[in-house]
Design an enzyme around this catalytic site. Structure first.
Site, short mmCIF file in Angstrom:
data_model
loop_
_atom_site.label_atom_id
_atom_site.label_comp_id
_atom_site.label_asym_id
_atom_site.label_seq_id
_atom_site.Cartn_x
_atom_site.Cartn_y
_atom_site.Cartn_z
N ASP A 1 -3.70 20.91 -43.03
CA ASP A 1 -4.43 21.23 -44.25
C ASP A 1 -4.18 22.70 -44.57
O ASP A 1 -3.86 23.49 -43.68
CB ASP A 1 -5.93 20.98 -44.00
CG ASP A 1 -6.74 21.05 -45.28
OD1 ASP A 1 -6.15 20.92 -46.36
OD2 ASP A 1 -7.96 21.25 -45.19
N ILE B 1 2.34 1.65 -3.75
CA ILE B 1 1.45 1.92 -4.89
C ILE B 1 0.84 3.32 -4.78
O ILE B 1 0.17 3.64 -3.80
CB ILE B 1 0.33 0.86 -4.95
CG1 ILE B 1 0.92 -0.52 -5.21
CG2 ILE B 1 -0.68 1.22 -6.04
CD1 ILE B 1 -0.08 -1.65 -5.12
N ASN C 1 -1.95 8.66 0.78
CA ASN C 1 -1.90 8.55 -0.69
C ASN C 1 -3.12 9.17 -1.36
O ASN C 1 -3.02 9.75 -2.43
CB ASN C 1 -1.78 7.08 -1.09
CG ASN C 1 -0.40 6.53 -0.83
OD1 ASN C 1 0.49 7.25 -0.38
ND2 ASN C 1 -0.22 5.24 -1.09
N GLU D 1 -1.88 5.10 -5.28
CA GLU D 1 -3.27 4.83 -5.65
C GLU D 1 -3.93 5.99 -6.38
O GLU D 1 -4.81 5.81 -7.22
CB GLU D 1 -4.09 4.49 -4.39
CG GLU D 1 -3.77 3.14 -3.76
CD GLU D 1 -2.61 3.24 -2.78
OE1 GLU D 1 -2.25 2.21 -2.21
OE2 GLU D 1 -2.07 4.35 -2.61
N VAL E 1 0.83 -1.20 0.00
CA VAL E 1 0.00 0.00 0.00
C VAL E 1 0.87 1.25 0.00
O VAL E 1 0.55 2.26 -0.63
CB VAL E 1 -0.96 0.00 1.22
CG1 VAL E 1 -1.74 1.30 1.29
CG2 VAL E 1 -1.93 -1.16 1.12
N ALA E 2 2.01 1.20 0.71
CA ALA E 2 2.92 2.34 0.74
C ALA E 2 3.53 2.60 -0.63
O ALA E 2 3.74 3.75 -1.04
CB ALA E 2 4.04 2.08 1.76
N ASP F 1 -2.01 13.55 -0.01
CA ASP F 1 -1.14 13.62 -1.20
C ASP F 1 -1.87 14.17 -2.41
O ASP F 1 -1.28 14.85 -3.25
CB ASP F 1 -0.59 12.24 -1.54
CG ASP F 1 0.80 12.04 -0.93
OD1 ASP F 1 1.19 12.88 -0.11
OD2 ASP F 1 1.46 11.05 -1.28
#
Length: 872
Positions: free
Chosen positions: A328, A284, A707, A286, A281-282, A711
């Protein structure tokens, strides 16, 4: 015979024989047989993913699988709060991904809507109206002004037919049709004896035999190309995919090592699993996917205010590394408005502003341009042929309005423009004289001129005078100008106006016109080159016109080449690869040509942006890394296929969007740096306690809180950082350059280590009381340190240089994060949910001191580095 020749290279008789048809049309029975054989005259769609399938794919990522395992372990270990939070996060991310995908492909539906719902055909020698889907090859179509062409066909009988083929060729000028054979090989835009599905009849009428229907038509070929053009991943997606896969593998390896160490140390299997889950968990980030999406969305809002409407969020950062822009010509680099440039009359060149009715020669030239003209201007909008409308717009304000001239001199007789004669004539009574005014192609007119009008009277048209006119026409043409010749002759009321009357003319002058470049195009092209971007013009216009415009704008430089569609078809892939960087202009191109150009630039590792407005552009828009459609003149098909739409149809807006895209990428990279350095601090802390034989420093719910909440807010604030001035002075970043460059990786590791050291010092300080206080202090220090760290990640410059005023969101994010952390630590309900202990004031003081220390160290380093750099 069809194997040897194209339809346009056959005579009407050959075409009828080849399709076993006749001018009286098919019988009803034969039509039914052919409908069963060839199928309905409709476009087929490619396969689509279901929303459920898309939703399921969101869970196929390795990082997501690791989080699912973490949620299961948390549930087994009696930690339902962590399990619930992880599951909610996963579902929210999956929903976000599904919604983002659901923009999906509407392009073919728009293509279908272009098909005429009904068509007039001959069956059993009787003209009837049928559903367009029932048309079959060999049917005889009856076309007249206002009809939408329902299938591809060869013109058998032509009666001054003019067709707007802009959806297919990109050129807005009406195409004059013929029923004659075209012997040589010519591109689509020059096949004047053919009509194509989706084009509009603007003038005249014709009898046409259907040659192709459904997916066999040119429109069908475009639909097939769109089916074959898959979705492309952006450079950021590729980088994130590589990063995610490496991170996932790394996390699994470290988790296994930590789990093994815990078992070796004598911990229970459940405690060992909790250690591994905490580490996962630390590690990744999220919130990373959501942060990237939201930062891109904020970028789209800013771009929308500058007329760049982003349909696909992923396109925002891709713009930042565009290295080739294939544009174009008509309407994007030019004004999409035919304008008179120069006039040759009385042996000299004058500007439109010099026109006056006081001069006898210019007076007749003005009358010819205004009266012998079927267009009109109403409420500022041009009605009719753009070339004729340009003649009305050229009149200076000092002359009477065109409506006044027309009211004074009504038309008595007329001979409409004919593609065979290449002339238009009409009869008027002017100053008690019967006058025939004629305009048309210069070469045709020169054969019929006997005199030239000068202020002092009519001069004979000598060989020398003819050569002067030819030379001037050539000069105009070499500069990409479209030229019309004007003449008159006197007649009588008794003489009826016929094609036989078009002779013995008195020359009045030549009027040259063009679709002029936008004023801002020159600067935009210059900015593009400065930014390391190669601008390329791709147009359906002729070589000379395209090259002339490209030179004016700055796209065509000394040593560059112009290539036509037919020349491109004859090029081998190896030859094109060798020459593509020197080819700045492509003229008379087909949809297949455009895709090939894009593909060859992409093979060279370039990120390609392609602009377009017609149906013919849609496959290339989809194939390009960034498809840019025109908001004003663009068809719905091109808009659906594109990832960005220009609200003002302006090339300069693309360059602004590129600058914004570069800023978005920089902000995303800084946000990623912020998230990863914070996560590294968590990883180092968990590894340290594991190797040191200490108890777990965080609960999984602590890390999820950091997270996802404390964060996320600073990361979003970093995404709002305004652009720096030198963005367009930097070269586009290389496609192969990943996010985690060596320098960036070292920066993340060092900053993460600094925060981890301070976090562990706080953990040890709290451990003197008990493990619960140690965990609370470690959690609080890590959370607060990461909030302070948000200021470090805004820019490579020190906070003293960038200040706080330019990005007030960073202060707001910091305040919100402090509030959330305070709520967890001070509200009793938060103690239970987040498993935190009650702290004393001295412990809060220690948390503050240790949390701010990494930011002070990083800022001192940046300040010293800037001083050294400035001194050098």
């Amino acid at each position: 015979m069809k194997d040897l020749k194209e339809w346009y290279q056959m005579s009407p008789e050959q075409v009828l024989k080849e399709k076993e048809s006749s001018v009286s049309g098919l019988t009803h029975n034969e039509a039914e047989k052919r409908l069963k054989k060839y199928g309905k005259n409709v476009l087929q769609e490619g396969k689509k993913k279901s929303l459920l399938q898309v939703f399921g794919e969101q869970f196929c990522d390795l990082l997501v699988i690791i989080l699912v395992i973490a949620a299961i372990i948390s549930a087994i270990s009696g930690n339902p709060e962590s399990t619930a939070v992880i599951i909610v996060v996963l579902i929210l991310n999956a929903v976000l991904g599904t919604v983002q995908y659901s923009k999906a492909r509407k392009s073919l539906e728009s293509l279908k809507s272009l098909s005429s719902p009904h068509a007039k055909v001959y069956r059993d020698n009787t003209r009837i109206e049928i559903d367009a889907g029932e048309i079959v090859p060999g049917d005889i179509l009856s076309l007249e002004a206002g009809d939408m062409v329902a299938a591809d066909g060869r013109i058998l009988q032509n009666y001054s037919l003019q067709v707007n083929e802009s959806p297919l060729t990109g050129e807005s000028v009406n195409v004059e049709k013929t029923d004659c054979i075209i012997k040589e090989e010519v591109p689509l835009g020059d096949r004047t004896n053919m009509v194509y599905s989706g084009s509009l009849v603007t003038y005249g009428r014709a009898i046409v035999m259907v040659t192709e229907t459904g997916m066999k038509t040119k429109m069908g070929e475009i639909a097939q190309l769109m089916n074959n053009s898959g979705e492309k991943k952006t450079p950021l997606q590729i980088s994130l995919d590589h990063f995610s896969s490496k991170l996932a593998v790394g996390i699994m390896i470290i988790c296994i090592i930590v789990f093994g160490l815990s078992i070796y140390r004598g911990d229970s299997i459940l405690d060992s699993l909790l250690f591994a889950v905490a580490l996962a968990v630390a590690a990744i980030p999220e919130a990373l996917g959501s942060i990237v999406t939201i930062v891109q969305a904020m970028g789209t809002q800013k771009m929308a205010k500058e007329n760049a409407i982003i349909k696909d969020l992923k396109a925002v950062e891709t713009l930042g590394c565009v290295s080739v822009i294939c544009s174009d010509k008509t309407g994007t680099l030019t004004q999409n408005k035919m304008t008179v440039c120069q006039i040759y009359s009385r042996g000299t060149i004058i500007s439109p502003s010099s026109l006056t009715l006081q001069d006898p020669v210019l007076k007749y030239l003005i009358y010819n341009a205004v009266l012998n003209n079927d267009s009109d201007i109403a409420d500022g909008s041009c009605i009719g042929d753009p070339t004729e409308a340009a003649l009305l717009n050229m009149l200076p304000e000092t002359t009477p309005d065109h409506t006044q001239i027309r009211e004074k001199y009504p038309r008595l007789e007329e001979l409409a423009f004919d593609s065979d004669r290449k002339l238009m004539s009409s009869h008027y009574e002017i100053d008690h004289k019967d006058i025939i005014f004629t305009k048309g192609a210069v070469d045709v007119m020169l054969e019929r001129i006997t005199g030239i009008l000068y202020p002092d009277g009519i001069h004979p048209c000598t060989t020398k005078e003819r050569e002067r006119i030819k030379k001037q026409n050539q000069e105009f043409s070499e500069n990409g100008l479209r030229v019309l010749s004007f003449a008159y002759r006197e007649t009588t009321k008794s003489e009826k106006l016929t094609t036989g009357s078009e002779k013995d003319f008195i020359f009045l002058g030549l009027i040259s016109m063009m679709d002029p470049p936008r004023e801002e195009s020159v600067r935009a092209v210059r900015d593009a080159v400065r930014a390391g971007i190669k601008p390329v013009m791709i147009t359906g216009d002729h070589r000379v016109t395209a090259t002339a415009i490209a030179k004016q704008i700055g796209i065509y430089q000394k040593g560059d080449r112009t290539v036509t569609g037919i020349e491109l078809d004859r090029m081998e892939d190896s030859e094109l690869d060798a020459q593509i960087e020197k080819i700045s202009v492509y003229a008379r191109v087909s949809p297949e040509n455009k895709i090939r150009i894009v593909e060859h630039w992409q093979k060279k590792g370039k990120i390609v942006a392609m602009t377009g407005d017609g149906v013919n552009d849609a496959p290339a828009l989809k194939k390009a890394d960034i498809g840019v459609a025109m908001g004003i003149t663009g068809t719905e098909v091109s808009k659906d296929a594109a990832s960005m739409i220009l609200g003002d149809d302006n090339f300069a807006t693309i360059i602004k969007a590129v600058a914004n895209g570069r800023n978005v990428y920089r902000n995303i990279k800084n946000a990623i740096g912020f998230l990863l350095s914070g996560n590294m601090a968590g990883i180092f802390a968990v590894l340290y306690t594991s190797l040191a034989g200490l108890k777990i420093p965080f609960q999984p719910v602590h890390l999820l809180f950091i997270n996802l909440l404390t964060d996320s807010l600073p990361a979003l604030a970093i995404g709002m950082e305004p652009p720096e001035k030198d963005l367009l002075s930097m070269k586009p970043r290389a496609v192969e350059e990943g996010i985690l460059t060596r320098r960036f990786s070292i920066q993340i590791l060092v900053q993460g280590l600094l925060i981890a050291v301070c976090t562990m010092l706080s953990y040890h300080y709290g451990y003197q009381t008990d493990h619960s206080v140690a965990m609370t202090m470690a959690f609080s220090t890590l959370s607060l340190a990461r909030l302070f760290h948000g200021f470090n990640c805004r820019s490579d410059h020190s906070i003293l240089k960038i200040g706080f005023r330019h990005n007030p969101y960073s202060l707001g994010a910091f305040a919100a994060g402090i509030f959330l952390l305070g709520a967890v630590l001070l509200i009793p309900a938060g103690h239970t949910i987040f498993d935190v202990a009650v702290l004393y004031p001295v412990q809060y003081g220690m948390i503050l001191l240790l949390a701010v220390s990494p930011t002070i160290i990083i800022q001192i380093y940046k300040y010293i580095r800037e001083k050294i750099k400035n001194a050098i």
